[in-house]
Design an enzyme around this catalytic site. Structure first.
Site, PDB file in Angstrom:
ATOM      1  CB  SER A   1      -0.957  -0.064   1.180  1.00  0.00           C
ATOM      2  OG  SER A   1      -2.012   0.857   1.041  1.00  0.00           O
TER       3      SER A   1
ATOM      4  CG  HIS B   1      -5.657  -2.605   0.577  1.00  0.00           C
ATOM      5  ND1 HIS B   1      -4.907  -2.354  -0.555  1.00  0.00           N
ATOM      6  CD2 HIS B   1      -5.138  -1.804   1.550  1.00  0.00           C
ATOM      7  CE1 HIS B   1      -3.989  -1.443  -0.287  1.00  0.00           C
ATOM      8  NE2 HIS B   1      -4.099  -1.102   0.988  1.00  0.00           N
TER       9      HIS B   1
ATOM     10  NE  ARG C   1      -7.944   1.325  11.196  1.00  0.00           N
ATOM     11  CZ  ARG C   1      -6.927   1.201  10.372  1.00  0.00           C
ATOM     12  NH1 ARG C   1      -6.808   1.993   9.324  1.00  0.00           N
ATOM     13  NH2 ARG C   1      -6.006   0.273  10.582  1.00  0.00           N
TER      14      ARG C   1
ATOM     15  CG  ASP D   1      -6.463  -3.859  -3.189  1.00  0.00           C
ATOM     16  OD1 ASP D   1      -7.314  -3.187  -2.584  1.00  0.00           O
ATOM     17  OD2 ASP D   1      -5.241  -3.602  -3.155  1.00  0.00           O
TER      18      ASP D   1
END
Length: 379
Positions: free
Chosen positions: A181, A356, A249, A323
């Protein structure tokens, strides 16, 4: 002149306390033979000049290392972490820790990145919230937190800080730079900024160019401002913005594939959702929203693609089949541009439902390819 030449100030290498810092890349499954006495360390230098021309009076990076540096300083591998993750990539701080680092399945004795062979270093990046210099740090000139006044930084600044630290540690040349990432952003940035510093890079669930533009940063600030305690970024003495950060989050973890990771061990959807929200709340209590703004600003300006012709390292580009952030559909264009720039690059796709976060928990699916790539670099 190389940034390492700035090491004329105070250099400090110390051990910190060993309280665990949770990662965020789904390290739910741990391989055997894990390390169980990992120690956090710090490195500090004075007068670090940023790409903007601003100078940080003091720069500190928190890091972990595994294995031993060879006498010639040429067996090191740098691991770079994601947007909201930490430097705790492998092992445990103590045997009683519930989870190990987020790439524990890949790093350790006899693993794909073998710590009996390589000296592995992972640093918390400049601007992050796990101990390195960042908005929540005290400005030595004022004695107060930088807060929203923290200077703008770039990916070049982030890797330049790492380069200065590695020079101080005695690293002469890297076998590889690897990370997922935002860590992949850093790997690409290393390849174009210091093309002769490493033999290869491993860029995982990532891209060579940021996206979103200034609007992405403004959207973040606007959302934070909905909670009065944000106070223009001066939230530290007002209780923070934990509620907003928790909600953000939760959305992020859902988008990353954390629900699918939890489904492997928690069958009940309600219990799974509760665990995801528990993780989100724990992160929200410790991550500074100003760091999100700082790192998002750096991310949207990032562009290593325009400098592909500078790359001399071999490239392993790894994408997760599911992803949502960096889907496999972007890979052909990236590989084509690398090829046209004369870069030796190979591609691997992780066949997974974990989106991801797959590179951590699905270490067994791509670890052999990683190991082959790294060993070939070392020949």
């Amino acid at each position: 002149m190389r940034r390492a030449a700035l090491l004329t100030g105070c250099l400090l290498l110390t051990c910190m306390g060993c309280a665990a810092t949770p990662g965020s890349n789904g390290a739910a499954l741990v391989a055997p033979d894990r390390m169980e006495s990992v120690v956090k360390q710090t490195w500090t230098m004075r007068d670090f000049r940023l790409e903007s021309g601003d100078v940080l009076p003091e720069l500190t990076l928190v890091y972990e290392s595994y294995g031993r540096l060879a006498a010639d300083g040429r067996n090191a591998i740098l691991i770079t972490h994601g947007f909201t993750s930490s430097q705790h990539v492998a092992g445990k701080y103590s045997p009683s820790d519930e989870t190990a680092g987020w790439w524990d399945g890949l790093i350790g004795p006899g693993k794909a990145i073998d710590t009996q062979r390589y000296f592995v270093v992972a640093s918390n990046m400049l601007g992050s919230s796990y101990g390195s210099t960042a908005p929540a740090s005290l400005n030595p000139k004022t004695g107060q937190r930088y807060g929203p006044d923290f200077p703008d930084i770039t990916l070049r600044d982030i890797v330049a800080a790492q380069k200065a630290m590695l020079d101080a540690l005695g690293v002469k040349h890297l076998v590889a730079v690897a990370g997922p990432s935002f860590g992949g952003y850093q790997a690409f940035q290393w390849a174009v900024t210091y093309p002769d510093a490493m033999r290869g890079i491993v860029a995982v669930v990532t891209a060579p160019k940021g996206s979103g533009g200034p609007a992405a940063v403004e959207t973040l600030r606007t959302r934070f401002a909905t909670q009065p305690s944000w106070n223009g970024g001066w939230h530290y003495d007002r209780g923070g913005i934990v509620e907003t950060m928790t909600a953000l989050r939760v959305e992020t973890l859902q988008r990353y594939g954390t629900n699918e990771v939890l489904a492997r061990t928690i069958a009940d959807p309600g219990a799974r959702d509760a665990e995801l929200r528990r993780q989100a709340a724990a992160w929200a209590r410790e991550f500074d929203p100003n760091s999100l703004v700082t790192l998002r600003t750096a991310a949207v300006r990032f562009d290593a693609e325009r400098d592909f012709a500078r790359i001399r390292a071999k490239v392993l580009y790894v994408i997760s089949r599911t992803d949502k952030l960096f889907p496999p559909s972007i890979a052909p264009a990236v590989m084509d541009k690398l090829a046209r720039a004369g870069v030796s690059a190979s591609y691997f796709e992780i066949d997974t439902e974990l989106g991801h976060v797959a590179s951590g928990p699905e270490w067994a699916k791509w670890g052999p390819r990683l190991q082959t790539f790294v060993e070939d670099l070392d020949r």
